[in-house]
Design an enzyme around this catalytic site. Structure first.
Site, short mmCIF file in Angstrom:
data_model
loop_
_atom_site.label_atom_id
_atom_site.label_comp_id
_atom_site.label_asym_id
_atom_site.label_seq_id
_atom_site.Cartn_x
_atom_site.Cartn_y
_atom_site.Cartn_z
N HIS A 1 -61.49 -32.78 33.16
CA HIS A 1 -62.80 -32.24 32.95
C HIS A 1 -63.27 -31.15 33.53
O HIS A 1 -62.40 -30.25 34.04
CB HIS A 1 -63.74 -33.42 33.57
N HIS B 1 -65.44 -29.98 35.72
CA HIS B 1 -65.86 -29.39 36.95
C HIS B 1 -64.76 -28.17 37.27
O HIS B 1 -63.72 -28.15 37.29
CB HIS B 1 -65.80 -30.44 38.07
N ASP C 1 -63.54 -27.31 40.31
CA ASP C 1 -62.39 -27.77 41.13
C ASP C 1 -61.23 -28.29 40.28
O ASP C 1 -60.24 -28.95 40.99
CB ASP C 1 -62.71 -28.65 42.26
N HIS C 2 -61.61 -28.55 38.98
CA HIS C 2 -60.36 -29.09 38.16
C HIS C 2 -60.03 -27.96 37.06
O HIS C 2 -58.85 -27.95 36.58
CB HIS C 2 -60.76 -30.13 37.39
N HIS D 1 -67.88 -40.39 34.79
CA HIS D 1 -68.06 -38.95 36.01
C HIS D 1 -68.60 -37.97 35.14
O HIS D 1 -69.70 -37.36 35.68
CB HIS D 1 -66.75 -38.63 36.37
N ASP E 1 -60.91 -37.57 38.05
CA ASP E 1 -62.06 -38.03 38.86
C ASP E 1 -62.70 -39.41 38.29
O ASP E 1 -63.75 -39.79 38.51
CB ASP E 1 -63.05 -37.09 39.23
N HIS F 1 -58.35 -36.34 43.81
CA HIS F 1 -58.74 -36.36 45.19
C HIS F 1 -58.20 -37.10 46.18
O HIS F 1 -57.89 -38.36 46.09
CB HIS F 1 -60.19 -36.53 45.30
FE FE Z 1 -63.11 -33.13 41.08
ZN ZN Z 2 -65.33 -33.88 39.18
#
Ligand code: FE
Ligand code: ZN
Length: 276
Positions: free
Chosen positions: A77, A79, A81-82, A135, A154, A192
């Protein structure tokens, strides 16, 4: 005679592929506060994928050390942090970037958009795309059926699930039903390390679940030594993850929803976790 030779050759080929599939190498790279990046290497072809590179440098370091060439990035996805390492990795390795077609506008450097049911080949290994909105609206996961491996970003966490940023509880519940139906032995590689906090919440809604109690002891020991608690398996999640246990009578009675619909129980568990 000829057909016998062919049969032998093809069965040898099948065994070779089966052996290779067992050899799919997965390297877990902890980055930032609690993220995991996964390098996935198929040794016969030498092809290597990276799942959700938050950062480029830790990936480049391992590629260098192993002398692997990066074939593709698989994003679950959009975000940061990905996808944070997407552009630098593409620039430095020439890899292709694969992500959800519906997220084309928000995945940096995307080359190929995929959706539910699409197949991605990594050398001899095959991954199927499963769409899991909730998410985010475009969230997808990558399922290597023959290797019994799921990269679920996530959507599903060890004893938890992703927060509902863009989707509804109904959407997330439907997405989780698809993952629940995968074989019990499937290994769950989420993005995570949230397991210990998730487990504390799980105990608050299912305090008398013996498998949950046992799992928490193991998790606490691992975290004391700063060791990862991921991957887990579908089997473990079915037994202990409150977001997959909306049909548990014990859980329903703790939250006073004995006669509610499964999706309503799920939605309430998600609300309770948000406030925990
Ligand atoms: Fe994440
Ligand atoms: Zn995420």
């Amino acid at each position: 005679m000829l057909s016998l030779v062919c049969r032998n050759t093809s069965s040898l080929y099948v065994h070779l592929i089966a052996w290779v599939r067992k050899m799919l190498t997965i390297i877990q790279i902890p980055v930032l506060t609690d993220n995991y990046i996964y390098l996935v290497h198929e040794p016969l072809s030498g092809e290597t994928a990276v799942v959700d590179p938050a950062l480029a440098q830790p990936v480049l370091d391992i590629l260098n050390e192993k002398d692997w060439r990066l074939t593709c990035i698989l994003n679950t996805h959009h975000h940061w942090d990905h996808v944070g390492g997407n552009l630098e990795l593409k620039e430095k390795t020439g890899c292709k970037i694969i992500a959800a077609q519906s997220d084309r506008d928000r995945i940096p450097g995307i080359n190929a958009g995929v959706s539910e049911g699409d197949i991605i080949m990594l050398g001899a290994c095959r991954a199927r795309v499963i769409s899991t909105p909730g998410h985010t609206s475009g969230h997808i996961v990558y399922y290597f059926a023959e290797d019994e491996v799921l990269f679920c970003g996530d959507t599903l966490f060890a004893m938890g699930c992703g927060r509902l940023f863009e989707g509804t509880a109904e959407q997330m519940w439907s997405s989780l039903q698809k993952l629940k139906a995968l074989p019990a032995s499937t290994r769950i590689y989420c993005t995570h390390e949230y397991t210990q906090a998730n487990g504390r919440f799980a105990l608050s809604v299912e305090p008398d679940n013996p498998q949950l109690q046992q799992r928490m002891e193991v998790i606490n020991q691992l975290r004391e030594k700063h060791l990862p608690t991921v991957p887990s398996t579908i089997e473990q999640e079915l037994a202990t993850n409150p977001f997959l246990r909306e049909d548990s009578l014990a859980l329903r009675s703790v939250i006073n929803m004995t006669n509610s619909k499964s999706v309503e129980v799920f939605a309430e568990v998600r609300r309770l976790k948000d406030r925990f």
